[in-house]
Design an enzyme around this catalytic site. Sequence first.
Site, PDB file in Angstrom:
ATOM      1  N   CYS A  96       0.833  -1.205   0.000  1.00 54.47           N
ATOM      2  CA  CYS A  96       0.000   0.000   0.000  1.00 54.47           C
ATOM      3  C   CYS A  96       0.868   1.255   0.000  1.00 54.47           C
ATOM      4  O   CYS A  96       1.410   1.649   1.042  1.00 54.47           O
ATOM      5  CB  CYS A  96      -0.927   0.004   1.220  1.00 54.47           C
ATOM      6  SG  CYS A  96      -2.001   1.457   1.313  1.00 54.47           S
TER       7      CYS A  96
ATOM      8  N   CYS B 174      -0.460   4.061   2.215  1.00 48.70           N
ATOM      9  CA  CYS B 174      -0.248   3.837   3.645  1.00 48.70           C
ATOM     10  C   CYS B 174       1.193   4.092   4.064  1.00 48.70           C
ATOM     11  O   CYS B 174       1.451   4.689   5.113  1.00 48.70           O
ATOM     12  CB  CYS B 174      -0.614   2.394   4.014  1.00 48.70           C
ATOM     13  SG  CYS B 174      -2.233   1.833   3.451  1.00 48.70           S
ATOM     14  N   ASP B 175       2.143   3.630   3.249  1.00 43.31           N
ATOM     15  CA  ASP B 175       3.531   3.549   3.703  1.00 43.31           C
ATOM     16  C   ASP B 175       4.530   4.404   2.923  1.00 43.31           C
ATOM     17  O   ASP B 175       5.702   4.450   3.289  1.00 43.31           O
ATOM     18  CB  ASP B 175       3.993   2.087   3.650  1.00 43.31           C
ATOM     19  CG  ASP B 175       3.143   1.192   4.538  1.00 43.31           C
ATOM     20  OD1 ASP B 175       2.698   1.669   5.595  1.00 43.31           O
ATOM     21  OD2 ASP B 175       2.926   0.016   4.181  1.00 43.31           O
TER      22      ASP B 175
END
Length: 315
Positions: free
Chosen positions: A132, A135-136
């Site tokens: 992701c 997300c990261d």
Amino acid sequence: MYKSIIVGTGPSGLTAAIYLARANMEPLVIEGPEPGGQLTTTTEVENFPGFPEGIMGPELMANMRKQAERFGAKFLSGWVNGVDLSKRPFKLQIEGQGELEAETIIVSTGASAKYLGIPGEKDNVGRGVSTCATCDGFFFRGKRIVVIGGGDSAMEEASFLTRFASEVELVHRRDELRASKIMQDRARTNDKISWSLNRTPIEVLSNGMGVTGLKVRNNETGEEETIEASGVFVAIGHTPNTGFLNGQLDMDEHGYIKTKPGSTETSVPGLFACGDVQDNKYRQAITAAGSGCMAALDCEKFLEGSITQDWSQSL
């Protein structure tokens, strides 16, 4: 007999449990083999509102569960082997627990990211391996990153990651991409993206603390090569966890549950779907939690008799 059974314990399922429990619906939440969903494999979550310093994924999920339990939600660990949606009350077969009945079901089983299955991959999830970018990506500011994949999602992830990374190298096992032309063009015109096509990933390299690179095989020469990188993003798609439903309700061609636009109602009255199991676009913890709230409110209205229409013809 339960008023509502929630299958799945990610952000959507636990949010649904909080809302139903507060409404005195006494929901039963069935936990699968990965309680808490994908967030339990995430280290630090920085984009969930309310935590200015961030929060560890497992801690966030543990707090959500405690909140649901505080209001009276019950939890049961087990694997749902099958369901009978032909009539209400619905019947669920739980491995090791027998049969349960429910007036309504909320499906929040999520979607599992596809992995390559190569050495070093699963061992380094949360330590440089991710599925992701949204997300990261922030954690790789100024670092070199590898993105694996050849479809639209890989092009999108690579382009997004250039906001943070010093360089993004896109690895694909073929010399042609599956991505649409517009997505390819967008990636190819980005100066920060380099290309390693016709190369098969064979191992994620690590120093024990984090990712150091990706070992690939050159499909033309057969030689092994090492691509140095601090992060490896696997972008080869997701699989919705809907197999246990045995096709008893409307799904799209990829297996995601279809819901009525603007709601969580499905083609089966009394069955609601929330989170990534019906969302192949956003796949974020906060959108999953929001749809969990929607599912609980839709479920409550259905039990009160406010929702009676069969929406199967409009999905």
